[in-house]
Write an enzyme that holds these catalytic residues in place. Sequence first.
Site, PDB file in Angstrom:
ATOM      1  N   ASN A 172     -74.771 -77.682 -19.518  1.00 39.97           N
ATOM      2  CA  ASN A 172     -75.838 -77.997 -20.465  1.00 39.97           C
ATOM      3  C   ASN A 172     -75.540 -77.401 -21.852  1.00 39.97           C
ATOM      4  OD1 ASN A 172     -78.311 -79.026 -21.290  1.00 39.97           O
ATOM      5  ND2 ASN A 172     -79.438 -77.191 -20.643  1.00 39.97           N
ATOM      6  N   LYS A 173     -76.344 -77.828 -22.811  1.00 42.14           N
ATOM      7  CA  LYS A 173     -76.247 -77.347 -24.198  1.00 42.14           C
ATOM      8  C   LYS A 173     -74.921 -77.731 -24.845  1.00 42.14           C
ATOM      9  CE  LYS A 173     -79.549 -73.677 -23.379  1.00 42.14           C
ATOM     10  NZ  LYS A 173     -80.061 -72.375 -23.716  1.00 42.14           N
ATOM     11  N   SER A 477     -98.195 -34.368  14.288  1.00 37.92           N
ATOM     12  CA  SER A 477     -97.640 -33.162  14.873  1.00 37.92           C
ATOM     13  C   SER A 477     -98.728 -32.101  14.873  1.00 37.92           C
ATOM     14  CB  SER A 477     -96.441 -32.698  14.029  1.00 37.92           C
ATOM     15  OG  SER A 477     -95.986 -31.451  14.510  1.00 37.92           O
ATOM     16  N   LYS A 481    -101.436 -33.591  21.243  1.00 38.93           N
ATOM     17  CA  LYS A 481    -101.003 -34.634  22.185  1.00 38.93           C
ATOM     18  C   LYS A 481    -100.446 -34.035  23.478  1.00 38.93           C
ATOM     19  CE  LYS A 481     -97.909 -36.294  19.401  1.00 38.93           C
ATOM     20  NZ  LYS A 481     -98.144 -35.398  18.251  1.00 38.93           N
ATOM     21  N   SER A 549     -94.983 -40.999  17.261  1.00 37.14           N
ATOM     22  CA  SER A 549     -94.889 -42.463  17.130  1.00 37.14           C
ATOM     23  C   SER A 549     -95.721 -42.984  15.951  1.00 37.14           C
ATOM     24  CB  SER A 549     -95.277 -43.166  18.429  1.00 37.14           C
ATOM     25  OG  SER A 549     -96.477 -42.676  18.967  1.00 37.14           O
TER      26      SER A 549
END
Lengths: 638, 300
Positions: A172-173, A477, A481, A549
């Site tokens: 182009n151009k 943590s 758990k 997790s």
Amino acid sequence: MNRPDDTAYRADALIDEDIGEYLDRHRDKDMLRFITCGSVDDGKSTLIGRLLYDSRRVFADQLEALEADSKASGTRGAELDFALLVDGLAAEREQGITIDVAYRFFATEARKFIVADCPGHEQYTRNMVTGASTADAAVILIDARKGVLTQTRRHSFLCHRLGIRNMVLAVNKMDLVDFSQERFDAIEAEYRAFAEELGIERITAIPLAAVTGDNIATKSEAMDWWDGPTLIAHLETIPVRDQSSADAPFRLPVQWVNRPHQDFRGFAGQVAGGTVKPGDAVRILPSGTTTTVRAIPSFDGDRDSAEAGDSITLTLDDEVDCSRGDVIASADDPPQVADQFEATLVWMDAESLKPGRGYWLKLGTQTVTATIAEPKYEINVNTMAKLAATSLDLNAIGVVEVTTERRIVFEPYDTNPTLGGFVLIDKVSNQTVAAGMLHFALRRAQNVHWQATSVGREDHASLKNQTPRLLWFTGLSGSGKSTIANEVEKKLALMNRHTFLLDGDNVRHGLNKDLGFTETDRIENIRRIGEVAKLMTDAGLIVLTAFISPFRAERQMVRDMLPDGEFIEIFVDTPLEVAEQRDVKGLYKKAREGSLKNFTGIDSPYEEPQAPEIRVNTVDMTAEEAADYIVSRILPLK
Amino acid sequence: MTSRTHLDRLEAESIHILREVVAEAAKPVMLYSVGKDSAVMLHLARKAFHPAPPPFPLLHVDTTWKFRAMYELREKAAKDAGMELLVWQNPEAKERGINPFDHGPLHTDMWKTQGLKQALDHYGFDAAFGGARRDEEKSRAKERVVSFRSASHAWDPKAQRPELWNLYNLRKAKGESLRAFPLSNWTELDIWQYIMAENIEIVPLYLSQPRPTVERDGMLLMVDDERFPLRDGEEPQMRSIRFRTLGCYPLTGAVESEADTLEGVVREMLLTTTSERQGRAIDKDDSGAGMERKKVEGYF
């Protein structure tokens, strides 16, 4: 406003005189889809604006708006700025860049065209890949003043990877290089040398000037040295992709089973390759069952045959098991079935690839869980160099190994894009995060077979007189758990339940001692624990796990490994301040001091469960009370 | 093998889209506006699921201001297709007597935009087919075939999902919904040609006929019933007119035309110099970005 008087658009007379004849002709046109690649500076939007304008897709009222817009925000002074015709969304018009794929439509006397107008900057690789996925051909724009640039190589490489076999090099151009033949020849030669390395075969280079319309629809007077076609004339002759796939073996991915009443069972889908007619022998995959096509019923009566691209409904001679996701294929030339592959992956999401995480993989009408290993390498899209990589970021392309949770029907992408192209979907956000192209199945998949065992998981469970469960404790943590899980296990043991507690620290000393705390390693950590826990539930055990997790996707992955209802997510809901204050192992202190990296809650995220089966609050409850509550929720377990 | 025409390819693609959505959505619905695009979309649905009727209902978000001829065809089309027809009229708009003469843009917002959201929420539909085409308007050129909407029905142009090949991501969280546009790649000419080729019934208003009209604010409006308030000096005149798009009759401009056959309509369309949406007042309130803004708010 003068439009070209070229034959490509000279329809007006016929429309006026004999509309019936005109419509007959137009009805038989075929349709070519092509992509335009280039940056704003190459004049891409101007080229498309010109195609629409020249083919009379621009009406008087739009033209009025265009004239006003050109004055207000155009870049071409008093002249019409064709780019404004196509830069649609307000945000991009303000920024002057095209940030999304836009689809444009125009028609000539010979053909209807759909143009995927794609931005060319490197950060929009995903848009270009999207546009290229459905294109029959690519028009690659080059600024004649600048010649072949890095971006030209990138565009060509991506289009070629997506299977586009016809490239049009639109230089182009030309008006800005004095319509120089020498300049054009030099650019074409340079491009051909590079294209040969990539294996691109069909290239047509055309010199043009979009601003003035030279060699778009009308032969350029300024370039009388050019004896090739205009851009439009060339686009009218490029073959459509479907035409070649009609010679391939028959493939029908089943989309939907049509069962309006007892006596009719039809299999609906879009033919992904080859042809079919009543009486053809077919094989249903992955099961491998063979049968015969009875009929191809349709709204307009039974059809004699159907071919690639047609959306049809088939009936079969036998009552076979066949549902969405299965593929009905030519009996003597069926596609392959496998669960491990090598593939090219284009990453499309702001959140990077997480190796080992389970994603939804959609290929044809099949949707399965898939995991991606660490990339073999990433490809630098500018130099084609292979780079070492541990993940893929937005717009990155790499070669990876894909593992699916069950076997899928596939063909290499280059053989059949419908059975070889896939997308990956994030299971939590539901975003489309990647596109992929399968290369081949890895040999491993064919050699490893499931060992069928005579004593099954039900037998194991009934011998223990209990229902297997996986009690998955998740939380920060120091949330409690391990303490609570330990209490729960003690209580279950007193009830003669067979249990096993997998604890984070203990597993990391053995099974997972090769893993660190990066995101990738954390995902692999959970995957292994999930697999071990699954084997233990197969053995009939009630398994308790106590791992931070932190990611929803991995907890979901483990949930998906088990039969429905067996995974019990227990959220130990302790606020960060409380856990940090307890700091039993002194880890928060280290993390705050910076001597411990990637610590959940400090410099690594914790994604809370959205709908856990059980939630315990350790601020108001003691560990003993929490354990009692959990046990009361999970009984009887028989 | 003969090569497929553009209409064959478009038809096959639309049917594929209709089936994908039905296979994966929990409760789909087809938005039916009684216009020519809706007529084509409904016809494609009948083909896609033949010999079963399309396995979803039709939903007309009614404003009570449609042309009478549209209401007549609406009932017939649903019956012919063997489908349930649901009609939703925004109760609040009804109660407040919202109308196009007195309330301007509020009329469209309340009856259509709010009405659509209410209807989808009321019935719990999680996927809605619409007849929009990409060639209609600039901001639609970038609309996906499957467009994702938040729980409040908002459309975020930056958060749309990439669509590759013919793979549509139809996954969503509870409360979120999808809009699917099977006609995305059709142009106005394709629609007309398909109507002719397939002999699809459309509202007679698309064809020219002498009808009572008044000229107002540069638009030619049809006096469809006695609710049309005439201004001082206005006297309905019989003119040969037809409509290029159909909406609420007080908001839909007619064109003077002699085209009383489909061929004639297409001929005029091809020779015409104004684009399709020009006859609609709705896109013009507050300049160019009108449609984009409406979509962000939840308009179809």
